[in-house]
Structure formats: C-alpha cells, structure tokens
Design a protein around this motif. Structure first.
Motif, PDB file in Angstrom:
ATOM      1  N   LEU A 148      45.181  19.693  46.569  1.00  0.00           N
ATOM      2  CA  LEU A 148      44.504  18.841  45.591  1.00  0.00           C
ATOM      3  C   LEU A 148      43.834  17.610  46.207  1.00  0.00           C
ATOM      4  N   LYS A 149      43.886  17.473  47.534  1.00  0.00           N
ATOM      5  CA  LYS A 149      43.383  16.247  48.176  1.00  0.00           C
ATOM      6  C   LYS A 149      41.923  15.970  47.827  1.00  0.00           C
ATOM      7  N   GLU A 150      41.075  16.991  47.873  1.00  0.00           N
ATOM      8  CA  GLU A 150      39.654  16.777  47.571  1.00  0.00           C
ATOM      9  C   GLU A 150      39.466  16.364  46.107  1.00  0.00           C
ATOM     10  N   THR A 151      40.199  16.983  45.201  1.00  0.00           N
ATOM     11  CA  THR A 151      40.097  16.645  43.777  1.00  0.00           C
ATOM     12  C   THR A 151      40.571  15.216  43.531  1.00  0.00           C
ATOM     13  N   ILE A 152      41.671  14.836  44.163  1.00  0.00           N
ATOM     14  CA  ILE A 152      42.214  13.488  43.996  1.00  0.00           C
ATOM     15  C   ILE A 152      41.247  12.461  44.587  1.00  0.00           C
ATOM     16  N   SER A 153      40.697  12.770  45.740  1.00  0.00           N
ATOM     17  CA  SER A 153      39.736  11.867  46.365  1.00  0.00           C
ATOM     18  C   SER A 153      38.485  11.711  45.497  1.00  0.00           C
ATOM     19  N   ALA A 154      38.031  12.817  44.918  1.00  0.00           N
ATOM     20  CA  ALA A 154      36.864  12.764  44.022  1.00  0.00           C
ATOM     21  C   ALA A 154      37.185  11.926  42.785  1.00  0.00           C
ATOM     22  N   LYS A 155      38.407  12.029  42.277  1.00  0.00           N
ATOM     23  CA  LYS A 155      38.800  11.233  41.114  1.00  0.00           C
ATOM     24  C   LYS A 155      38.812   9.753  41.474  1.00  0.00           C
ATOM     25  N   TYR A 156      39.276   9.432  42.674  1.00  0.00           N
ATOM     26  CA  TYR A 156      39.243   8.040  43.128  1.00  0.00           C
ATOM     27  C   TYR A 156      37.796   7.535  43.147  1.00  0.00           C
ATOM     28  N   ASP A 157      36.886   8.347  43.680  1.00  0.00           N
ATOM     29  CA  ASP A 157      35.469   7.970  43.719  1.00  0.00           C
ATOM     30  C   ASP A 157      34.926   7.742  42.311  1.00  0.00           C
ATOM     31  N   THR A 158      35.372   8.571  41.355  1.00  0.00           N
ATOM     32  CA  THR A 158      34.939   8.410  39.974  1.00  0.00           C
ATOM     33  C   THR A 158      35.420   7.067  39.426  1.00  0.00           C
ATOM     34  N   PHE A 159      36.676   6.717  39.726  1.00  0.00           N
ATOM     35  CA  PHE A 159      37.192   5.422  39.276  1.00  0.00           C
ATOM     36  C   PHE A 159      36.385   4.277  39.883  1.00  0.00           C
ATOM     37  N   VAL A 160      36.040   4.405  41.163  1.00  0.00           N
ATOM     38  CA  VAL A 160      35.243   3.375  41.826  1.00  0.00           C
ATOM     39  C   VAL A 160      33.875   3.271  41.156  1.00  0.00           C
ATOM     40  N   ASP A 161      33.226   4.424  40.938  1.00  0.00           N
ATOM     41  CA  ASP A 161      31.904   4.431  40.297  1.00  0.00           C
ATOM     42  C   ASP A 161      31.958   3.825  38.896  1.00  0.00           C
ATOM     43  N   ASP A 162      33.068   4.016  38.205  1.00  0.00           N
ATOM     44  CA  ASP A 162      33.217   3.511  36.841  1.00  0.00           C
ATOM     45  C   ASP A 162      33.746   2.080  36.808  1.00  0.00           C
ATOM     46  N   GLY A 163      33.798   1.418  37.968  1.00  0.00           N
ATOM     47  CA  GLY A 163      34.291   0.039  37.999  1.00  0.00           C
ATOM     48  C   GLY A 163      35.786  -0.050  37.780  1.00  0.00           C
ATOM     49  N   TRP A 164      36.486   0.981  38.171  1.00  0.00           N
ATOM     50  CA  TRP A 164      37.938   1.089  38.029  1.00  0.00           C
ATOM     51  C   TRP A 164      38.343   0.915  36.567  1.00  0.00           C
ATOM     52  N   CYS A 165      37.607   1.665  35.700  1.00  0.00           N
ATOM     53  CA  CYS A 165      37.898   1.703  34.265  1.00  0.00           C
ATOM     54  C   CYS A 165      38.167   3.143  33.873  1.00  0.00           C
ATOM     55  N   ASN A 166      38.889   3.334  32.767  1.00  0.00           N
ATOM     56  CA  ASN A 166      39.122   4.697  32.286  1.00  0.00           C
ATOM     57  C   ASN A 166      37.871   5.211  31.576  1.00  0.00           C
ATOM     58  N   GLY A 167      37.934   6.398  31.036  1.00  0.00           N
ATOM     59  CA  GLY A 167      36.788   7.020  30.389  1.00  0.00           C
ATOM     60  C   GLY A 167      36.288   6.276  29.164  1.00  0.00           C
ATOM     61  N   TYR A 168      37.065   5.328  28.665  1.00  0.00           N
ATOM     62  CA  TYR A 168      36.674   4.553  27.492  1.00  0.00           C
ATOM     63  C   TYR A 168      36.164   3.161  27.874  1.00  0.00           C
ATOM     64  N   GLY A 169      35.977   2.918  29.185  1.00  0.00           N
ATOM     65  CA  GLY A 169      35.452   1.644  29.640  1.00  0.00           C
ATOM     66  C   GLY A 169      36.483   0.531  29.708  1.00  0.00           C
ATOM     67  N   LYS A 170      37.753   0.867  29.510  1.00  0.00           N
ATOM     68  CA  LYS A 170      38.800  -0.142  29.567  1.00  0.00           C
ATOM     69  C   LYS A 170      39.353  -0.201  30.990  1.00  0.00           C
ATOM     70  N   PRO A 171      39.607  -1.407  31.500  1.00  0.00           N
ATOM     71  CA  PRO A 171      40.112  -1.536  32.874  1.00  0.00           C
ATOM     72  C   PRO A 171      41.437  -0.803  33.048  1.00  0.00           C
ATOM     73  N   ILE A 172      41.578  -0.149  34.179  1.00  0.00           N
ATOM     74  CA  ILE A 172      42.853   0.500  34.520  1.00  0.00           C
ATOM     75  C   ILE A 172      43.723  -0.567  35.160  1.00  0.00           C
ATOM     76  N   THR A 173      44.789  -0.924  34.492  1.00  0.00           N
ATOM     77  CA  THR A 173      45.634  -2.012  34.980  1.00  0.00           C
ATOM     78  C   THR A 173      46.821  -1.495  35.771  1.00  0.00           C
ATOM     79  N   ASN A 174      47.329  -0.322  35.451  1.00  0.00           N
ATOM     80  CA  ASN A 174      48.454   0.228  36.181  1.00  0.00           C
ATOM     81  C   ASN A 174      48.118   1.669  36.562  1.00  0.00           C
ATOM     82  N   TRP A 175      47.475   1.847  37.678  1.00  0.00           N
ATOM     83  CA  TRP A 175      46.980   3.152  38.090  1.00  0.00           C
ATOM     84  C   TRP A 175      48.079   4.094  38.527  1.00  0.00           C
ATOM     85  N   LYS A 176      49.284   3.635  38.734  1.00  0.00           N
ATOM     86  CA  LYS A 176      50.390   4.505  39.183  1.00  0.00           C
ATOM     87  C   LYS A 176      51.035   5.257  38.016  1.00  0.00           C
ATOM     88  N   ASN A 177      50.759   4.878  36.804  1.00  0.00           N
ATOM     89  CA  ASN A 177      51.342   5.574  35.638  1.00  0.00           C
ATOM     90  C   ASN A 177      50.525   6.731  35.241  1.00  0.00           C
TER      91      ASN A 177
END
Length: 177
Positions: A148-177
């Motif tokens: 899953l490394k490539e998928t996880i890395s791509a998801k990280y890139d998506t978070f970066v592109d989205d300004g580290w926000c979820n799909g609803y534009g809200k900031p991700i405050t606890n990314w480990k959950n």
C-alpha cells in the motif's frame, strides 16, 4: 411526474392468461396511465387484470412523490444532514479500525517542478506531518505497508494539495486517527 414505472413479475400469471390483443391493451394502459391517467378497460378480462396492477402503480407513484417532496424540503434546509460516516470519507484512516482505507480512489496530479523541500514545508502547518513522519507512522499499523506504500504516499500528496484539509475543506487536526 415520474418518467419511469416498474413492471412486476408477479403480474405475469394474470397477464399470461390474456390473448395478444388484451396483452397489448395492458401494455398501452401502463404507458397511458403514467402519461395522462386514462386507460382502456373496455374488455372485462383486461379490467380484471388491471385491478391487480393499478394499486401497485398508484403506490409507487405516491411513494415517488413523497420522496421528491422530502428531498425538496431537505434541499431548502441545506441538503441531507451529514452522517458521521460521510464526514469521515475524506480521511485516510477509518475511525473503526484505525487502518488506512485500502480501496482509495486517488487522482493525483503532480508537477515535475515540485521539490521534496516543498512537501516538507507542509509540516509547518499546525498538526501536519512531514512525508517521512506520515510514512513511518503508517508502517507501524497492522497493514501490508509494502503493498500500500504508493497508495498511502499518493494520499499524503492529496492532503498536501488540499492544504492538509479533509474532503470537506476542514483542517485535519489529528491525522493519526
């Protein structure tokens, strides 16, 4: 007005007893009932079979009109209330098992001019990890990280592109959950 209707297989035993002309009348009645409400009941057998069909059609139309009305009312209130499940769809980890979601449909567009230093700067955002920290954490989870490394890395890139926000534009405050 609804553009479709349902033909139920439970009607077949009654319809199969009719001759071809009567079957054609039933079929025509289905379309006419939904377009202008008028049906041909000049034949006694057609009328008998139609008496089994019509209540289903009326019930389906009533249910459809109620759903349309409810959807319209919800739309005026801002749409369907967000369920907890829908709110979490933008997160990389499910709340129930704290594992990365394996069936991610990720569409990532990366420019060749992006340097590694740019992705590290995301960690400056409050609570946002650097790529290495994110990948290290994912390795500790009970998953097949190598697969899953490539998928996880791509998801990280998506978070970066989205300004580290979820799909609803809200900031991700606890990314480990």
């Amino acid at each position: 007005m609804k553009d479709t209707f349902i033909i139920r297989s439970e009607w077949y035993p009654a319809i199969s007893k009719l001759n071809d002309t009567q079957k054609a009348i039933i079929l025509t009645n289905l379309f006419k009932f939904h377009s202008d409400g008028e049906v041909d009941l000049s034949d006694a057998l057609v009328e008998l079979v139609w008496s089994f069909i019509e209540p289903n059609l009326i019930r389906n139309m009533t249910n459809y009109e109620e759903r349309v009305k409810k959807a319209s009312e919800n739309g005026k209130k801002g749409g369907r209330p967000k369920s907890e499940e829908n709110l979490n769809k933008g997160l990389a980890f499910s709340e129930t098992n704290k594992k990365p979601i394996e069936s991610l449909n990720v569409s990532v567009s990366v420019s060749d001019s992006v340097s590694d230093n740019e992705s590290v700067s995301v960690s400056d955002k409050k609570g946002a990890p650097a790529r290495e920290e994110f990948l290290s954490f994912c390795q500790t989870l009970d998953i097949d990280f190598d697969r899953l490394k490539e998928t996880i890395s791509a998801k990280y890139d998506t978070f970066v592109d989205d300004g580290w926000c979820n799909g609803y534009g809200k900031p991700i405050t606890n990314w480990k959950n």
